[in-house]
Write a protein that holds these residues in place. Structure first.
Motif, PDB file in Angstrom:
ATOM      1  N   ASN A 209       0.818  -1.214   0.000  1.00 47.93           N
ATOM      2  CA  ASN A 209       0.000   0.000   0.000  1.00 47.93           C
ATOM      3  C   ASN A 209       0.850   1.262   0.000  1.00 47.93           C
ATOM      4  O   ASN A 209       1.864   1.352   0.686  1.00 47.93           O
ATOM      5  CB  ASN A 209      -0.927   0.027   1.217  1.00 47.93           C
ATOM      6  CG  ASN A 209      -1.916  -1.118   1.201  1.00 47.93           C
ATOM      7  OD1 ASN A 209      -1.586  -2.226   0.796  1.00 47.93           O
ATOM      8  ND2 ASN A 209      -3.135  -0.861   1.653  1.00 47.93           N
ATOM      9  N   TYR A 210       0.417   2.267  -0.745  1.00 47.08           N
ATOM     10  CA  TYR A 210       1.179   3.508  -0.861  1.00 47.08           C
ATOM     11  C   TYR A 210       1.285   4.260   0.467  1.00 47.08           C
ATOM     12  O   TYR A 210       2.167   5.092   0.632  1.00 47.08           O
ATOM     13  CB  TYR A 210       0.566   4.427  -1.919  1.00 47.08           C
ATOM     14  CG  TYR A 210       0.719   3.894  -3.329  1.00 47.08           C
ATOM     15  CD1 TYR A 210       1.975   3.801  -3.917  1.00 47.08           C
ATOM     16  CD2 TYR A 210      -0.385   3.474  -4.062  1.00 47.08           C
ATOM     17  CE1 TYR A 210       2.126   3.308  -5.205  1.00 47.08           C
ATOM     18  CE2 TYR A 210      -0.245   2.986  -5.352  1.00 47.08           C
ATOM     19  CZ  TYR A 210       1.007   2.910  -5.914  1.00 47.08           C
ATOM     20  OH  TYR A 210       1.158   2.423  -7.188  1.00 47.08           O
ATOM     21  N   TYR A 220       9.007   3.473  -5.775  1.00 51.22           N
ATOM     22  CA  TYR A 220       8.669   2.334  -6.619  1.00 51.22           C
ATOM     23  C   TYR A 220       9.164   2.545  -8.054  1.00 51.22           C
ATOM     24  O   TYR A 220       9.738   1.665  -8.684  1.00 51.22           O
ATOM     25  CB  TYR A 220       7.156   2.134  -6.663  1.00 51.22           C
ATOM     26  CG  TYR A 220       6.544   1.375  -5.508  1.00 51.22           C
ATOM     27  CD1 TYR A 220       7.096   0.205  -5.028  1.00 51.22           C
ATOM     28  CD2 TYR A 220       5.367   1.831  -4.915  1.00 51.22           C
ATOM     29  CE1 TYR A 220       6.507  -0.500  -3.996  1.00 51.22           C
ATOM     30  CE2 TYR A 220       4.764   1.140  -3.870  1.00 51.22           C
ATOM     31  CZ  TYR A 220       5.342  -0.033  -3.419  1.00 51.22           C
ATOM     32  OH  TYR A 220       4.753  -0.728  -2.386  1.00 51.22           O
ATOM     33  N   LEU A 221       8.902   3.751  -8.582  1.00 50.94           N
ATOM     34  CA  LEU A 221       9.188   4.023  -9.984  1.00 50.94           C
ATOM     35  C   LEU A 221      10.679   4.067 -10.298  1.00 50.94           C
ATOM     36  O   LEU A 221      11.056   4.080 -11.470  1.00 50.94           O
ATOM     37  CB  LEU A 221       8.528   5.346 -10.402  1.00 50.94           C
ATOM     38  CG  LEU A 221       7.018   5.255 -10.654  1.00 50.94           C
ATOM     39  CD1 LEU A 221       6.405   6.639 -10.762  1.00 50.94           C
ATOM     40  CD2 LEU A 221       6.733   4.441 -11.907  1.00 50.94           C
ATOM     41  N   GLY A 222      11.524   4.080  -9.263  1.00 50.90           N
ATOM     42  CA  GLY A 222      12.950   3.967  -9.524  1.00 50.90           C
ATOM     43  C   GLY A 222      13.295   2.703 -10.280  1.00 50.90           C
ATOM     44  O   GLY A 222      14.311   2.640 -10.990  1.00 50.90           O
ATOM     45  N   THR A 248      -0.660  -0.660 -12.251  1.00 49.28           N
ATOM     46  CA  THR A 248      -1.378  -1.911 -12.498  1.00 49.28           C
ATOM     47  C   THR A 248      -0.802  -3.056 -11.668  1.00 49.28           C
ATOM     48  O   THR A 248      -1.540  -3.828 -11.041  1.00 49.28           O
ATOM     49  CB  THR A 248      -1.329  -2.260 -13.992  1.00 49.28           C
ATOM     50  OG1 THR A 248      -1.946  -1.208 -14.751  1.00 49.28           O
ATOM     51  CG2 THR A 248      -2.060  -3.575 -14.265  1.00 49.28           C
ATOM     52  N   ARG A 249       0.528  -3.168 -11.654  1.00 40.77           N
ATOM     53  CA  ARG A 249       1.168  -4.261 -10.918  1.00 40.77           C
ATOM     54  C   ARG A 249       1.009  -4.096  -9.409  1.00 40.77           C
ATOM     55  O   ARG A 249       0.793  -5.065  -8.680  1.00 40.77           O
ATOM     56  CB  ARG A 249       2.641  -4.359 -11.299  1.00 40.77           C
ATOM     57  CG  ARG A 249       2.854  -4.816 -12.724  1.00 40.77           C
ATOM     58  CD  ARG A 249       4.326  -4.988 -13.067  1.00 40.77           C
ATOM     59  NE  ARG A 249       4.488  -5.361 -14.461  1.00 40.77           N
ATOM     60  CZ  ARG A 249       4.335  -6.584 -14.940  1.00 40.77           C
ATOM     61  NH1 ARG A 249       4.034  -7.576 -14.113  1.00 40.77           N
ATOM     62  NH2 ARG A 249       4.483  -6.836 -16.228  1.00 40.77           N
ATOM     63  N   GLN A 250       1.119  -2.861  -8.934  1.00 42.45           N
ATOM     64  CA  GLN A 250       0.963  -2.635  -7.501  1.00 42.45           C
ATOM     65  C   GLN A 250      -0.456  -2.956  -7.062  1.00 42.45           C
ATOM     66  O   GLN A 250      -0.676  -3.571  -6.013  1.00 42.45           O
ATOM     67  CB  GLN A 250       1.332  -1.184  -7.168  1.00 42.45           C
ATOM     68  CG  GLN A 250       1.314  -0.840  -5.690  1.00 42.45           C
ATOM     69  CD  GLN A 250      -0.047  -0.386  -5.205  1.00 42.45           C
ATOM     70  OE1 GLN A 250      -0.962  -0.162  -6.008  1.00 42.45           O
ATOM     71  NE2 GLN A 250      -0.193  -0.237  -3.895  1.00 42.45           N
TER      72      GLN A 250
END
Length: 449
Positions: A209-210, A220-222, A248-250
């Motif tokens: 969860n964010y 995450y986007l790293g 989508t994956r998260q």
């Protein structure tokens, strides 16, 4: 030292407002000729403000300043610690005899504000005069987050690199040989490591969860390396496949590990992020995204299992990029109102480019050093597992989030959409939601100019 994330979480709306007012009211151009009228080599005293406050951190800062004063006996430094960005910007606006000459900030996202307003001087003339080759001194992502639109008003002090911590004992018990390389493996391992207890969890493989600790979307986007903006400076979230793929994956991971509501209920019962009761320390979660400082904290907490450290997993098909990650860090600059900018620059240059100073400070603070020379120094005294974060920092595909004139507000806007999407979004709402997020970001940037 906990990184910028710690301070961003506690950054109130009032402070953000004060920051905007402070920077908009700063009339200085930031050109060195405006305040660099102190004679090089003259005896002087300068003031340095920083945000560290823990006793061990304060000792580390003071030790670094002592190194500087020994190397530059004509410059005395008055050090003031525990200063947040709100207070720094009030001082940059007001000036005066007690205002700082040099400031450091944990908020790399604020560099866009610092540079565009002229609150901190353009360091380029000082850098050129000193003969520094920045591209040969620092990894590119560090150079990216310490400048804004070509104006370099800060230098990298220490670096924060994000990776994956994992419980080796739990992995062994679950029959998992090593850390996941792709997000497909990540989800599989997280499910195998999870142990349910009634409507909750005895152990969760990973909390996606964010709202989870250090689960900012840019961290995450790293693993993807998104663009965020097009060449014209407009938000490009909807056109960037990296953004949609992560979301989508998260979201799939959230659903397959028990669903948003169950995971949030678990999250709200967890211990403090920076205390011994952190859920990774206690074994409540088997994998944790975090920065380099977590290793020292976990060792201090005397966790009863063997700790593993690895890069974050990458999207399937990008296995050759495994090893990269998200980078951020502490920045340092010279006040545009300082009348001692030559001496102030000497302190900035020493703290950020002197290899012994950088290595010593990194050892004491337990952060990643920022220069290529320091990253390969034999005098680094870290646990061998810390090497993972040094490798992430050196990786040519590691990345950061670009600065903006409004202090990186676009990241909070994107995160707000991510909160909504993980909770009740579906495939049909992804593109429209990203397009609305783009429009909000572009509107906010236009108003900030």
């Amino acid at each position: 030292m906990p990184p910028a994330r710690t301070h961003r979480r506690a950054f109130p709306a009032l402070a953000a407002t004060a920051l905007a007012l402070a920077l908009s009211a700063t009339a200085c151009t930031g050109a060195p000729r405006g305040g660099a009228d102190d004679a090089p080599g003259a005896r002087t005293t300068i003031t340095f403000w920083h945000g560290w406050s823990a006793p061990s951190e304060v000792r580390a800062v003071n030790a670094n300043i002592a190194r500087f004063e020994k190397a530059h006996p004509h410059i005395k430094v008055d050090v003031v610690g525990g200063i947040d960005d709100d207070k720094i910007n009030q001082a940059l606006r007001g000036g005066g005899s007690k205002s700082p000459d040099v400031v450091s900030s944990f908020e790399a996202a604020d560099v866009g504000r610092f540079c565009s307003s002229g609150a901190l001087v353009d360091l380029s003339p000082f850098i050129e005069k000193s003969g520094l080759d920045l591209a040969k001194t620092f990894p590119k992502p560090l150079l990216d987050y310490t400048q804004f639109q070509g104006r370099r008003c800060t230098m990298p002090l220490l670096t924060d690199a994000y990776g994956l911590y994992y419980n080796k004992d739990a992995f062994k018990a679950a029959g998992i040989d090593g850390p996941p390389v792709t997000w497909t493996e990540f989800l599989t391992d997280a499910k195998r490591l999870t142990k349910r207890r009634g409507d909750g969890y005895e152990r969760l493989g990973f909390l996606p969860n964010y709202h989870g600790y250090e689960n900012d979307i840019e961290h995450y986007l790293g693993s993807w390396g998104p663009l965020y903006f097009d060449r014209n400076g407009r938000s490009a979230l909807a056109l960037d496949p990296a953004i949609g793929d992560l979301l989508t994956r998260q979201r799939k991971m959230v659903r397959e590990l028990g669903g948003y509501e169950r995971l949030e209920k678990f999250r709200t019962g967890l211990g403090d992020e920076f205390g011994a009761e952190h859920p990774f320390h206690t074994g409540q979660v088997a994998m944790q995204i975090d920065g380099e400082w977590r290793l020292g904290m976990a060792l201090d907490a005397k966790v009863p299992f063997e700790i593993g450290v690895a890069p974050m997993p990458v999207p399937p098909g990008d296995e050759l990029d495994y090893g990269k990650g998200f980078l951020s860090g502490t920045v340092v600059g010279v006040s545009a109102r300082s009348r001692k900018q030559n001496a102030a620059w000497e302190l900035v240059k020493f703290m950020t480019t002197d290899t012994r100073a950088v290595v010593g400070f990194a050892n004491d603070i337990r952060n990643v050093p920022s220069t290529f020379a320091a990253l390969k120094s034999p005098y680094l005294t870290f646990d061998p597992r810390f090497r993972t974060f040094l490798d992430i920092t050196r990786n040519k595909r590691s990345n950061t989030a670009p600065g903006t004139i409004d202090g990186g507000a676009y990241l909070r806007t994107l995160q707000d959409f991510a909160y909504q999407y993980e909770k009740d979004g579906d495939g049909s709402t992804l593109l429209p939601g990203l397009m609305r997020t783009e429009r909000q970001i572009d509107s906010d940037l236009a108003q900030a100019k």
